[in-house]
Design a protein around this motif. Structure first.
Motif, PDB file in Angstrom:
ATOM      1  N   SER A  95      40.297  21.512  35.840  1.00  0.00           N
ATOM      2  CA  SER A  95      40.590  22.935  35.599  1.00  0.00           C
ATOM      3  C   SER A  95      40.546  23.683  36.932  1.00  0.00           C
ATOM      4  N   GLY A  96      41.138  24.879  36.938  1.00  0.00           N
ATOM      5  CA  GLY A  96      41.044  25.736  38.121  1.00  0.00           C
ATOM      6  C   GLY A  96      39.587  26.093  38.390  1.00  0.00           C
ATOM      7  N   MET A  97      38.837  26.385  37.323  1.00  0.00           N
ATOM      8  CA  MET A  97      37.428  26.757  37.487  1.00  0.00           C
ATOM      9  C   MET A  97      36.618  25.615  38.104  1.00  0.00           C
ATOM     10  N   ILE A 100      37.276  25.682  41.821  1.00  0.00           N
ATOM     11  CA  ILE A 100      36.606  26.829  42.451  1.00  0.00           C
ATOM     12  C   ILE A 100      35.093  26.611  42.517  1.00  0.00           C
ATOM     13  N   TYR A 121      39.546  36.877  39.266  1.00  0.00           N
ATOM     14  CA  TYR A 121      39.777  36.268  37.958  1.00  0.00           C
ATOM     15  C   TYR A 121      38.460  36.297  37.173  1.00  0.00           C
ATOM     16  N   THR A 124      35.996  33.382  37.587  1.00  0.00           N
ATOM     17  CA  THR A 124      35.437  33.330  38.941  1.00  0.00           C
ATOM     18  C   THR A 124      34.400  34.437  39.099  1.00  0.00           C
ATOM     19  N   GLU A 170      41.151  36.668  46.440  1.00  0.00           N
ATOM     20  CA  GLU A 170      42.239  36.433  45.506  1.00  0.00           C
ATOM     21  C   GLU A 170      43.301  37.456  45.861  1.00  0.00           C
ATOM     22  N   ASN A 174      44.333  39.461  40.389  1.00  0.00           N
ATOM     23  CA  ASN A 174      44.580  39.413  38.960  1.00  0.00           C
ATOM     24  C   ASN A 174      43.653  40.445  38.301  1.00  0.00           C
ATOM     25  N   ASP A 204      42.255  32.060  46.659  1.00  0.00           N
ATOM     26  CA  ASP A 204      42.834  31.655  45.378  1.00  0.00           C
ATOM     27  C   ASP A 204      44.293  32.125  45.402  1.00  0.00           C
ATOM     28  N   THR A 206      46.715  31.320  43.179  1.00  0.00           N
ATOM     29  CA  THR A 206      47.342  31.046  41.882  1.00  0.00           C
ATOM     30  C   THR A 206      48.546  31.956  41.605  1.00  0.00           C
ATOM     31  N   SER A 226      44.680  27.525  40.131  1.00  0.00           N
ATOM     32  CA  SER A 226      44.636  27.103  38.754  1.00  0.00           C
ATOM     33  C   SER A 226      45.998  26.467  38.534  1.00  0.00           C
ATOM     34  N   THR A 228      46.933  25.152  35.993  1.00  0.00           N
ATOM     35  CA  THR A 228      47.286  25.512  34.619  1.00  0.00           C
ATOM     36  C   THR A 228      48.476  26.474  34.624  1.00  0.00           C
ATOM     37  N   LYS A 229      48.621  27.237  35.705  1.00  0.00           N
ATOM     38  CA  LYS A 229      49.575  28.334  35.750  1.00  0.00           C
ATOM     39  C   LYS A 229      50.935  27.836  36.268  1.00  0.00           C
ATOM     40  N   ILE A 238      45.514  22.070  31.312  1.00  0.00           N
ATOM     41  CA  ILE A 238      44.543  22.805  32.143  1.00  0.00           C
ATOM     42  C   ILE A 238      44.251  21.935  33.357  1.00  0.00           C
ATOM     43  N   ALA A 239      44.366  22.505  34.559  1.00  0.00           N
ATOM     44  CA  ALA A 239      44.085  21.730  35.773  1.00  0.00           C
ATOM     45  C   ALA A 239      43.899  22.668  36.952  1.00  0.00           C
ATOM     46  N   LEU A 359      49.152  32.537  32.381  1.00  0.00           N
ATOM     47  CA  LEU A 359      50.314  33.052  33.121  1.00  0.00           C
ATOM     48  C   LEU A 359      51.050  31.907  33.802  1.00  0.00           C
TER      49      LEU A 359
HETATM   50  C1  LIG Z   1      43.510  30.946  35.386  1.00  0.00           C
HETATM   51  C2  LIG Z   1      42.969  31.291  36.705  1.00  0.00           C
HETATM   52  C3  LIG Z   1      41.837  30.632  37.208  1.00  0.00           C
HETATM   53  C4  LIG Z   1      41.058  29.603  36.408  1.00  0.00           C
HETATM   54  O1  LIG Z   1      41.800  28.457  36.167  1.00  0.00           O
HETATM   55  P1  LIG Z   1      41.602  27.491  34.881  1.00  0.00           P
HETATM   56  O2  LIG Z   1      42.659  26.464  35.082  1.00  0.00           O
HETATM   57  O3  LIG Z   1      41.783  28.329  33.662  1.00  0.00           O
HETATM   58  O4  LIG Z   1      40.216  26.942  34.961  1.00  0.00           O
HETATM   59  C5  LIG Z   1      41.423  30.973  38.480  1.00  0.00           C
HETATM   60  N1  LIG Z   1      42.055  31.913  39.220  1.00  0.00           N
HETATM   61  C6  LIG Z   1      43.135  32.568  38.754  1.00  0.00           C
HETATM   62  C7  LIG Z   1      43.790  33.608  39.614  1.00  0.00           C
HETATM   63  C8  LIG Z   1      43.627  32.296  37.487  1.00  0.00           C
HETATM   64  O5  LIG Z   1      44.691  32.956  37.032  1.00  0.00           O
END
Ligand SMILES: *Cc1c(COP(=O)(O)O)cnc(C)c1O
Length: 415
Positions: A95-97, A100, A121, A124, A170, A174, A204, A206, A226, A228-229, A238-239, A359
């Motif tokens: 996951s992004g988390m 981080i 975020y 975070t 960031e 966001n 970050d 993303t 992230s 995931t986005k 999720i990654a 997103l």
């Molecule tokens: C979604 C997001 C994250 C967290 O990522 P996950 O994949 O949901 O764990 C971190 N930073 C930003 C800017 C995000 O949009």
């Protein structure tokens, strides 16, 4: 002379050798937890490198051992991701988390000071303000539009300037699309670095990456995603990812091995597939977002649109935007005239645009940050960041832009 190829040309092939997989054109899913060694001597040699017991010999590569340490789907994915940011190394997480939190845990120690931009975020923000203080890490935050002088004053006034260990940003933020000057933060990190204690800069990326902004080239030590986005791009995985120099990434990968939060082969394979269309998806999303931002900007029920492409040339944020980003991106936030009631009426009447958080995907998504993604942020803190009840965040997808405009127009007409 061989011309260096662009990343989008290499996303289908880079780092994969068909001969090692029965000639398969596409990298198979290596759904295995462990790998056979050819001999005990080979197993010994692989572990010596994996555990840092000796340096790699020239041209020696880390052998395949166990999927918590390495796996072909993950390694090929990581190699391909380095191309966009021109990074030496990449680590992919589940996951992004986890990308981080692993970075923060590896590079911060009890007693250290962390400076973060705001807004962050929601996840975070929670980790930084609720978990890190529990292990003795102090956190201070600065806001967009604060100057070099404002930021150094914040650090000095904390009384812990000699303990500053990292600046974490960031940008664009966001959900407000506020921009932070990466180079200015780099100067601050350098000012407080000593020979025995480097102050790291992490970004970050993303919202803009990996296509439209390259923080490593602007002086950052780490770039985080992230995945995931935009990188995943289909709202089905999720990654996360972290990239930087070989030196710092060795530390990240070591902690990842022992936290066990690496991505699995199936996640790796899905992201390899996503990377093939990353550029065409993101370019179409940005094109659509420009049309939607202009439509909203001229709509009588909209108070203000937050989108870098609408910054006026005399705004100091415009200069940062021109310096850091090669596109305004595909995230559009706006204040609707009214408050929560009007915002909810709008969101409840969207049909093509889905009412969901997240997103960067092929389908457009809309949400209400104050009660959804940023509901966990303290109310006074939220107000200070301009995340009000009238704010709506849209992630623009690849649909036909006139269908999107009609859908958004219809929903606004119900308000
Ligand atoms: C979604 C997001 C994250 C967290 O990522 P996950 O994949 O949901 O764990 C971190 N930073 C930003 C800017 C995000 O949009």
């Amino acid at each position: 002379m061989v011309q260096k190829m662009h990343p989008e040309s290499l996303m289908m092939s880079y780092g994969y050798k068909p001969a090692l997989s029965e000639g398969a054109v596409k990298c198979p899913i290596f759904q295995t937890s462990t790998f056979c060694f050819k001999s005990a001597e080979e197993g010994k040699a692989f572990f010596e490198v994996a555990y840092g017991l000796r340096d790699k010999k020239p041209a020696e590569e880390l052998g395949l051992i166990y999927s918590r340490i390495n796996n072909p789907d993950l390694e090929i994915l990581e190699n391909r991701l380095t191309l966009w940011d021109e990074a030496e190394e990449c680590a992919v997480f589940e996951s992004g988390m986890s990308a981080i939190s692993t970075l923060l845990l590896e590079f911060l120690s009890p007693g250290d000071l962390l400076m973060v931009s705001s807004p962050l975020y929601g996840g975070t923000d929670h980790f930084v303000n609720h978990f890190l203080p529990k292990i003795g890490i102090d956190v201070i935050e600065f806001k967009p539009r604060q100057t070099y002088e404002d930021m150094t004053a914040l650090i000095e006034n904390s009384g812990k300037a000699d303990k500053l260990a990292m600046i974490y940003l960031e940008t664009p933020a966001n959900p407000t699309n506020d921009l932070i000057d990466i180079q200015c933060c780099k100067e601050i990190a350098e000012k407080y670095s000593r020979e025995d204690k480097k102050v790291y800069l992490a970004v970050d990326n993303t919202y803009m990456g990996p296509l439209w902004q390259h923080p490593l080239n602007l002086g950052a030590d780490f770039v985080l995603y992230s995945a995931t986005k935009y990188i995943g791009g289909h709202s089905d995985v999720i990654a996360g990812a972290c990239l930087g120099s070989k030196e710092v990434m060795t530390r990240i990968k070591n902690l990842r091995t022992f936290l066990g939060n690496m991505a699995g082969p199936w996640t790796g394979w899905l992201l390899l597939r996503s990377l093939e269309t990353l550029k065409v998806r993101m370019e179409q999303q940005a094109k659509n977002a420009e049309v939607i931002a202009n439509f909203l900007n001229n709509h009588p029920k909209v108070e203000k649109v937050y989108y870098p492409g609408l910054l006026s040339a005399d705004d100091e944020q415009y200069e940062i935007y021109k310096r850091q980003c090669s596109s305004p991106g595909a995230m559009v936030s706006f204040d609707i005239k009214g408050g929560e009631k009007e915002a909810f009426t709008f969101l409840n009447n969207l049909k093509l645009v889905k009412l969901a958080v997240s997103l960067g995907s092929t389908e457009s998504l809309g949400e209400h940050p104050a009660t959804m993604t940023h509901a966990g942020v303290e109310p006074h803190h939220r107000a200070a960041m301009n995340i009000t009840d009238k704010l709506i965040r849209l992630s623009i997808g690849v649909e036909n832009v006139y269908d999107l405009e009609n859908d958004i127009g219809n929903a606004l007409s119900k308000v």
